[in-house]
Design a protein around this motif. Structure first.
Motif, PDB file in Angstrom:
ATOM      1  N   GLN A   1      -1.465   9.060  -3.868  1.00 27.94           N
ATOM      2  CA  GLN A   1      -2.347   8.158  -4.604  1.00 27.94           C
ATOM      3  C   GLN A   1      -3.408   7.609  -3.661  1.00 27.94           C
ATOM      4  O   GLN A   1      -3.101   7.239  -2.525  1.00 27.94           O
ATOM      5  CB  GLN A   1      -1.574   6.971  -5.195  1.00 27.94           C
ATOM      6  CG  GLN A   1      -0.991   7.223  -6.564  1.00 27.94           C
ATOM      7  CD  GLN A   1      -0.521   5.930  -7.216  1.00 27.94           C
ATOM      8  OE1 GLN A   1      -0.268   4.930  -6.556  1.00 27.94           O
ATOM      9  NE2 GLN A   1      -0.419   5.946  -8.531  1.00 27.94           N
TER      10      GLN A   1
ATOM     11  N   ASP B   1       2.637  -8.321 -18.977  1.00 26.99           N
ATOM     12  CA  ASP B   1       4.011  -7.917 -18.663  1.00 26.99           C
ATOM     13  C   ASP B   1       4.742  -7.537 -19.946  1.00 26.99           C
ATOM     14  O   ASP B   1       4.174  -7.558 -21.040  1.00 26.99           O
ATOM     15  CB  ASP B   1       4.747  -9.009 -17.879  1.00 26.99           C
ATOM     16  CG  ASP B   1       4.881 -10.318 -18.666  1.00 26.99           C
ATOM     17  OD1 ASP B   1       4.792 -10.281 -19.914  1.00 26.99           O
ATOM     18  OD2 ASP B   1       5.083 -11.381 -18.040  1.00 26.99           O
TER      19      ASP B   1
ATOM     20  N   ARG C   1      -3.157  -7.115  -3.542  1.00 26.19           N
ATOM     21  CA  ARG C   1      -2.050  -7.801  -4.227  1.00 26.19           C
ATOM     22  C   ARG C   1      -1.909  -7.319  -5.672  1.00 26.19           C
ATOM     23  O   ARG C   1      -0.800  -7.188  -6.188  1.00 26.19           O
ATOM     24  CB  ARG C   1      -2.263  -9.318  -4.172  1.00 26.19           C
ATOM     25  CG  ARG C   1      -2.132  -9.858  -2.754  1.00 26.19           C
ATOM     26  CD  ARG C   1      -2.396 -11.346  -2.642  1.00 26.19           C
ATOM     27  NE  ARG C   1      -2.379 -11.758  -1.241  1.00 26.19           N
ATOM     28  CZ  ARG C   1      -2.618 -12.991  -0.802  1.00 26.19           C
ATOM     29  NH1 ARG C   1      -2.902 -13.960  -1.676  1.00 26.19           N
ATOM     30  NH2 ARG C   1      -2.570 -13.263   0.488  1.00 26.19           N
TER      31      ARG C   1
ATOM     32  N   PHE D   1      -0.063  -3.964  -5.689  1.00 26.61           N
ATOM     33  CA  PHE D   1       1.383  -4.113  -5.475  1.00 26.61           C
ATOM     34  C   PHE D   1       2.057  -4.755  -6.686  1.00 26.61           C
ATOM     35  O   PHE D   1       3.171  -4.391  -7.050  1.00 26.61           O
ATOM     36  CB  PHE D   1       1.652  -4.910  -4.202  1.00 26.61           C
ATOM     37  CG  PHE D   1       1.612  -4.067  -2.959  1.00 26.61           C
ATOM     38  CD1 PHE D   1       2.767  -3.511  -2.422  1.00 26.61           C
ATOM     39  CD2 PHE D   1       0.400  -3.796  -2.337  1.00 26.61           C
ATOM     40  CE1 PHE D   1       2.722  -2.707  -1.293  1.00 26.61           C
ATOM     41  CE2 PHE D   1       0.342  -2.985  -1.206  1.00 26.61           C
ATOM     42  CZ  PHE D   1       1.501  -2.436  -0.675  1.00 26.61           C
ATOM     43  N   SER D   2       1.377  -5.692  -7.348  1.00 29.14           N
ATOM     44  CA  SER D   2       1.979  -6.331  -8.523  1.00 29.14           C
ATOM     45  C   SER D   2       2.148  -5.343  -9.666  1.00 29.14           C
ATOM     46  O   SER D   2       3.010  -5.503 -10.530  1.00 29.14           O
ATOM     47  CB  SER D   2       1.121  -7.521  -8.987  1.00 29.14           C
ATOM     48  OG  SER D   2      -0.070  -7.069  -9.613  1.00 29.14           O
ATOM     49  N   LEU D   3       1.324  -4.274  -9.676  1.00 29.02           N
ATOM     50  CA  LEU D   3       1.412  -3.246 -10.718  1.00 29.02           C
ATOM     51  C   LEU D   3       2.229  -2.037 -10.249  1.00 29.02           C
ATOM     52  O   LEU D   3       2.270  -1.004 -10.916  1.00 29.02           O
ATOM     53  CB  LEU D   3      -0.004  -2.786 -11.114  1.00 29.02           C
ATOM     54  CG  LEU D   3      -0.918  -3.887 -11.667  1.00 29.02           C
ATOM     55  CD1 LEU D   3      -2.343  -3.375 -11.855  1.00 29.02           C
ATOM     56  CD2 LEU D   3      -0.377  -4.420 -12.983  1.00 29.02           C
ATOM     57  N   ASN D   4       2.857  -2.193  -9.065  1.00 22.19           N
ATOM     58  CA  ASN D   4       3.748  -1.158  -8.524  1.00 22.19           C
ATOM     59  C   ASN D   4       3.012   0.135  -8.162  1.00 22.19           C
ATOM     60  O   ASN D   4       3.567   1.218  -8.266  1.00 22.19           O
ATOM     61  CB  ASN D   4       4.893  -0.864  -9.500  1.00 22.19           C
ATOM     62  CG  ASN D   4       6.143  -0.389  -8.766  1.00 22.19           C
ATOM     63  OD1 ASN D   4       6.341  -0.720  -7.599  1.00 22.19           O
ATOM     64  ND2 ASN D   4       6.956   0.392  -9.428  1.00 22.19           N
ATOM     65  N   HIS D   5       1.747   0.003  -7.742  1.00 24.03           N
ATOM     66  CA  HIS D   5       1.008   1.153  -7.220  1.00 24.03           C
ATOM     67  C   HIS D   5       1.066   1.103  -5.695  1.00 24.03           C
ATOM     68  O   HIS D   5       0.675   0.107  -5.088  1.00 24.03           O
ATOM     69  CB  HIS D   5      -0.462   1.104  -7.661  1.00 24.03           C
ATOM     70  CG  HIS D   5      -0.667   1.433  -9.104  1.00 24.03           C
ATOM     71  ND1 HIS D   5      -0.360   2.664  -9.646  1.00 24.03           N
ATOM     72  CD2 HIS D   5      -1.169   0.695 -10.125  1.00 24.03           C
ATOM     73  CE1 HIS D   5      -0.659   2.666 -10.940  1.00 24.03           C
ATOM     74  NE2 HIS D   5      -1.138   1.480 -11.260  1.00 24.03           N
ATOM     75  N   HIS D   6       1.547   2.166  -5.090  1.00 21.49           N
ATOM     76  CA  HIS D   6       1.652   2.215  -3.631  1.00 21.49           C
ATOM     77  C   HIS D   6       0.793   3.370  -3.127  1.00 21.49           C
ATOM     78  O   HIS D   6       1.247   4.509  -3.019  1.00 21.49           O
ATOM     79  CB  HIS D   6       3.108   2.360  -3.206  1.00 21.49           C
ATOM     80  CG  HIS D   6       3.979   1.248  -3.707  1.00 21.49           C
ATOM     81  ND1 HIS D   6       3.943  -0.017  -3.151  1.00 21.49           N
ATOM     82  CD2 HIS D   6       4.851   1.189  -4.739  1.00 21.49           C
ATOM     83  CE1 HIS D   6       4.788  -0.803  -3.807  1.00 21.49           C
ATOM     84  NE2 HIS D   6       5.351  -0.102  -4.775  1.00 21.49           N
TER      85      HIS D   6
ATOM     86  N   LYS E   1       6.740  -7.571   5.767  1.00 19.18           N
ATOM     87  CA  LYS E   1       7.765  -6.773   5.083  1.00 19.18           C
ATOM     88  C   LYS E   1       8.667  -6.016   6.060  1.00 19.18           C
ATOM     89  O   LYS E   1       9.888  -5.937   5.867  1.00 19.18           O
ATOM     90  CB  LYS E   1       7.086  -5.782   4.135  1.00 19.18           C
ATOM     91  CG  LYS E   1       8.066  -5.009   3.255  1.00 19.18           C
ATOM     92  CD  LYS E   1       7.318  -4.182   2.212  1.00 19.18           C
ATOM     93  CE  LYS E   1       8.318  -3.415   1.336  1.00 19.18           C
ATOM     94  NZ  LYS E   1       7.625  -2.587   0.323  1.00 19.18           N
TER      95      LYS E   1
END
Length: 529
Positions: A88, A168, A241, A244-249, A274
């Motif tokens: 990605q 959500d 941020r 990451f909040s949407l779970n895209h890495h 982390k």
């Protein structure tokens, strides 16, 4: 219809545009070709007529099947890069120019970013766009009686545009937060679907924020230096941020111009927190996965923030990264030892990216000279700035008439796989007369459009009736027509044409080979030059 309206693929697919236009031609033009707004505004009686019109229903089913095939079919990325499953890329830009009815762009930078997203979708490259959602966009312009540019700001109604707020599982808006010196700022996330890929836009104009924070995403390139650092802080730090909040890495973070360079600082901070790694280790990891595209050929066009402003916004970052103030500020300075030098976003992006490119071969050369002092020990030719020439998304820029002609003689693959040389070798089969006639029809349409716009502009300025009537005769539909349409800034050299008036007169007044030139564009409100 609604599913296709909320996927921006319609804006580069002529068949889909034809379908929406057919529903109500006048309404389509009146609302600036916005299918979402159109489906909300179209009369119920007209929808009832459409429902019983077999030809429109057949057209809709054909267009929808083509849309589904596009989303689900195999693509270039799957074919040639199948070993990169799970890859990605996150593409950060302060503006994205996808289409007229989503006015969150001002000029070339945004158009390039929009074309990047469209091309990535066509190729199947997993690219995620990150930007800001502006309440007033850039601006529309008009000219006063003296011919001076005036600005008109129009509020965007996001609920009638092709985007949706991200929520959500309970239906509550997903918010991210950034810390400014005067408090916590919240931002909502809106999603635009661009073919196969998402574009996420951050919006601070929400009830959870105090008034001064709600204006952060009011305008593109509006406000002072304080507003600019707030926007760029939100884009870079808030953008990471949001991902990451949407779970895209993402594996790669691409900075389109230096506006989003703060993302590198946030990524380092997050990795240190982390994984418990050192600043040097975090910097190495982040730099290896950052890409920076620089667009600006003059230092004056690049954001530089004074050290005291950086102190106010980033004092906690110095501590979180475990480095001194001087070392932190050195990341944005050509000479890290010069305490009087400001903090330059392009320098920050350059220091924290493994791959840096200009946008043409010449611009690569200019950029190496501009930033040579960052690597004073290196010979000029070894400065690690390369180039990737700006390209366009072909389907967005080729008219329906020309697309139909190409499809007829070259086949529909010509725009889907434009790099296959064997396709373009078939151009010899195309009759020259057909190609020329198609080109002439396009020029006639351009002249007609320009006359219409000029007429309206003269009416708005209160011009005499004779001048307004003369607008119907300007330009020659058969003359070679050159367009100069861009965001106006002095370095773009709009007046270059007038440096040799004698030669210009000869070209324009040639009886055998007439030439005409159309100027269009707008200047930043504060760029009085």
């Amino acid at each position: 219809l609604m599913e296709m309206a909320y996927n921006m693929r319609w804006c580069w697919n002529h068949d889909t545009i034809d379908l929406f236009r057919r529903l109500d031609r006048d309404l389509w033009e009146k609302i600036h070709q916005n299918p979402v707004k159109m489906l909300g505004a179209i009369k119920q009686e007209r929808l009832a007529e459409v429902e019983s019109d077999e030809t429109i229903i057949a057209q809709m089913e054909r267009v929808y099947n083509d849309f589904q095939n596009y989303i689900g079919e195999g693509n270039w990325f799957e074919q040639f890069l199948k070993d990169h499953k799970g890859f990605q890329a996150a593409y950060f830009s302060l503006e994205f120019g996808l289409t007229e009815c989503l006015p969150v762009y001002s000029g070339g930078l945004g158009i390039l970013a929009g074309d990047h997203l469209k091309s990535a979708s066509d190729l199947g490259v997993p690219l995620i766009g990150i930007g800001l959602l502006y309440t007033k966009g850039y601006f529309t312009q008009y000219l006063n009686l003296d011919g001076w540019q005036q600005e008109r700001y129009i509020d965007n109604d996001f609920y009638t545009m092709p985007l949706r707020q991200v929520r959500d599982e309970n239906g509550n808006p997903i918010l991210i937060q950034v810390e400014y010196p005067d408090g916590i700022c919240n931002a909502a996330i809106w999603k635009v679907i661009v073919g196969r890929n998402p574009l996420y836009l951050l919006d601070t104009n929400i009830p959870e924020n105090k008034p001064e924070f709600r204006t952060i995403t009011a305008q593109l390139y509006g406000g002072d230096l304080e507003m600019r650092i707030r926007q760029e802080y939100l884009l870079g730090i808030g953008g990471v941020r949001a991902l990451f909040s949407l779970n895209h890495h993402a594996n790669v973070y691409h900075m389109n111009e230096g506006h989003s360079a703060f993302l590198a600082l946030e990524r380092m901070r997050m990795y240190m927190e982390k994984y418990g790694i050192t600043y040097a280790e975090a910097r190495s990891v982040v730099r290896a996965s950052n890409v920076f595209t620089t667009h600006t050929p003059v230092p004056a066009g690049i954001d530089v923030f004074p050290p005291d402003m950086m102190d106010r916004y980033f004092a906690t970052f110095y501590r979180n990264l475990g480095i001194t103030r001087e070392k932190f500020l050195g990341l944005g300075r050509i000479n890290p030892q010069d305490n009087n030098e400001g903090f330059c976003m392009a320098v920050l992006a350059t220091r924290l990216a493994a791959f840096i490119n200009g946008v043409s071969e010449l611009h690569g050369e200019v950029s190496r000279k501009m930033w040579h002092n960052i690597w004073p020990a290196l010979p000029l030719e070894e400065v690690p700035i390369t180039h990737v020439t700006n390209g366009v998304h072909p389907a967005s820029w080729i008219s329906k008439e020309m697309t139909d002609l190409l499809n007829r003689y070259l086949g529909p693959r010509c725009l889907k796989t434009p790099t296959k040389k064997d396709i373009w070798e078939r151009m010899d089969v195309m009759p020259a007369e057909e190609l020329w006639r198609t080109h002439e029809r396009r020029r006639e349409r351009l002249v007609s459009h320009a006359r219409k716009r000029l007429r309206q502009q003269l009416i708005d300025r209160g011009a005499p009736r004779g001048e307004v009537e003369h607008a119907a005769e300007v330009l020659d539909p058969e003359a070679l027509t050159i367009g100069f349409a861009r965001r106006f800034a002095t370095y773009k050299r709009g007046t270059l044409l007038f440096h040799n008036p004698e030669r210009l007169l000869k070209i324009l007044n040639s009886k055998d080979h007439p030439v005409q030139i159309i100027f269009a564009g707008k200047a930043h409100p504060r760029d009085t030059m």
